[in-house]
Design a protein around this motif. Sequence first.
Motif, mmCIF file in Angstrom:
data_model
loop_
_atom_site.group_PDB
_atom_site.id
_atom_site.type_symbol
_atom_site.label_atom_id
_atom_site.label_comp_id
_atom_site.label_asym_id
_atom_site.label_seq_id
_atom_site.Cartn_x
_atom_site.Cartn_y
_atom_site.Cartn_z
ATOM 1 N N THR A 66 2.500 8.166 0.111
ATOM 2 C CA THR A 66 1.276 7.363 0.176
ATOM 3 C C THR A 66 0.227 8.067 1.010
ATOM 4 O OG1 THR A 66 2.552 5.346 -0.047
ATOM 5 C CG2 THR A 66 0.324 5.134 0.827
ATOM 6 N N TRP A 67 0.633 8.545 2.179
ATOM 7 C CA TRP A 67 -0.326 9.246 3.037
ATOM 8 C C TRP A 67 -0.819 10.522 2.369
ATOM 9 C CZ3 TRP A 67 -3.071 7.000 6.387
ATOM 10 C CH2 TRP A 67 -2.568 5.906 7.095
ATOM 11 N N GLY A 68 0.051 11.192 1.628
ATOM 12 C CA GLY A 68 -0.379 12.381 0.902
ATOM 13 C C GLY A 68 -1.442 12.053 -0.131
ATOM 14 N N LEU A 69 -1.248 10.946 -0.887
ATOM 15 C CA LEU A 69 -2.234 10.524 -1.876
ATOM 16 C C LEU A 69 -3.546 10.137 -1.203
ATOM 17 C CD1 LEU A 69 -2.923 9.907 -4.825
ATOM 18 C CD2 LEU A 69 -2.045 7.605 -4.441
ATOM 19 N N ILE A 70 -3.452 9.432 -0.087
ATOM 20 C CA ILE A 70 -4.661 9.029 0.637
ATOM 21 C C ILE A 70 -5.421 10.251 1.126
ATOM 22 C CG2 ILE A 70 -5.497 7.892 2.743
ATOM 23 C CD1 ILE A 70 -3.138 5.880 2.298
ATOM 24 N N VAL A 103 0.885 -1.165 0.000
ATOM 25 C CA VAL A 103 0.000 0.000 0.000
ATOM 26 C C VAL A 103 0.920 1.211 0.000
ATOM 27 C CG1 VAL A 103 -1.812 1.252 1.202
ATOM 28 C CG2 VAL A 103 -1.776 -1.232 1.275
ATOM 29 N N ASP A 104 1.283 1.652 -1.204
ATOM 30 C CA ASP A 104 2.117 2.840 -1.339
ATOM 31 C C ASP A 104 1.534 3.704 -2.448
ATOM 32 O OD1 ASP A 104 2.872 1.608 -3.710
ATOM 33 O OD2 ASP A 104 4.809 0.953 -2.954
ATOM 34 N N TRP A 105 2.138 4.852 -2.684
ATOM 35 C CA TRP A 105 1.555 5.797 -3.629
ATOM 36 C C TRP A 105 1.453 5.218 -5.025
ATOM 37 C CZ3 TRP A 105 3.911 7.598 -7.968
ATOM 38 C CH2 TRP A 105 5.284 7.380 -8.070
ATOM 39 N N SER A 106 2.425 4.399 -5.458
ATOM 40 C CA SER A 106 2.384 3.875 -6.823
ATOM 41 C C SER A 106 1.236 2.880 -7.002
ATOM 42 C CB SER A 106 3.718 3.228 -7.191
ATOM 43 O OG SER A 106 4.026 2.171 -6.312
ATOM 44 N N HIS A 107 0.988 2.037 -6.001
ATOM 45 C CA HIS A 107 -0.096 1.070 -6.105
ATOM 46 C C HIS A 107 -1.465 1.746 -6.028
ATOM 47 C CE1 HIS A 107 3.250 -1.620 -5.365
ATOM 48 N NE2 HIS A 107 2.493 -2.580 -5.878
ATOM 49 N N LEU A 108 -1.604 2.728 -5.135
ATOM 50 C CA LEU A 108 -2.879 3.432 -5.029
ATOM 51 C C LEU A 108 -3.144 4.280 -6.275
ATOM 52 C CD1 LEU A 108 -2.947 4.455 -1.268
ATOM 53 C CD2 LEU A 108 -4.099 2.541 -2.389
#
Length: 194
Positions: free
Chosen positions: A171-175, A30-35
């Motif tokens: 990732t948290w930024g994208l979320i 669960v990281d920015w690239s996967h999301l």
Amino acid sequence: MNGGTHVAIANLAYLALGLVTQTQGWSLPVDWSHLAAVSVAGVLADIDCPTSWLGLQVPLLGRLLERNLGRRGWMHTFWAALLVSVPWLGASWSLALAVFVGYTSHLACDGFTWPGLRPWPPFPLPFGVVLFRNGGFWDVVIGMVAIIGSWICLVHRVGSAAARAIEDPLTWGLILLLVALLPGWLLSTTIRRI
């Protein structure tokens, strides 16, 4: 369904799959690239519709694909999901899986909206039960439920041993971006159609 609902459901599908596989000893990243991959794949099938959100971003391609492949035509098939996902195997199997989950979640959702779809050409096997039309009240409700479900999956994952998988600040930024913008996008696109 509108684009925001597709993105929300694609993310929920991927995060829920991550929780299920985690119980089997696998760990889906669960990281920015996967999301980002699952989010883009969640709306990619609508590139053949020039009036969809993605079609409006690339209008010439949307009109060209609709004219040659049909609206909810070949781009809304299982074969297109495979074709889009397989090249990502070169990067990683988990990215290919994220793209496949996002794309197939789009197909599953469109099976519940009018006019349904036929995802297995050349076989004439229809898929879906038409429950509602695109862009209505239920679009917003389903999108919001998917956002809440995604947050529940993330909270469960953060509380587990796999928390290290989402320590990446991007990732948290994208979320946070998805959570901040997606509800507004869902509401604005739906209010314009009502």
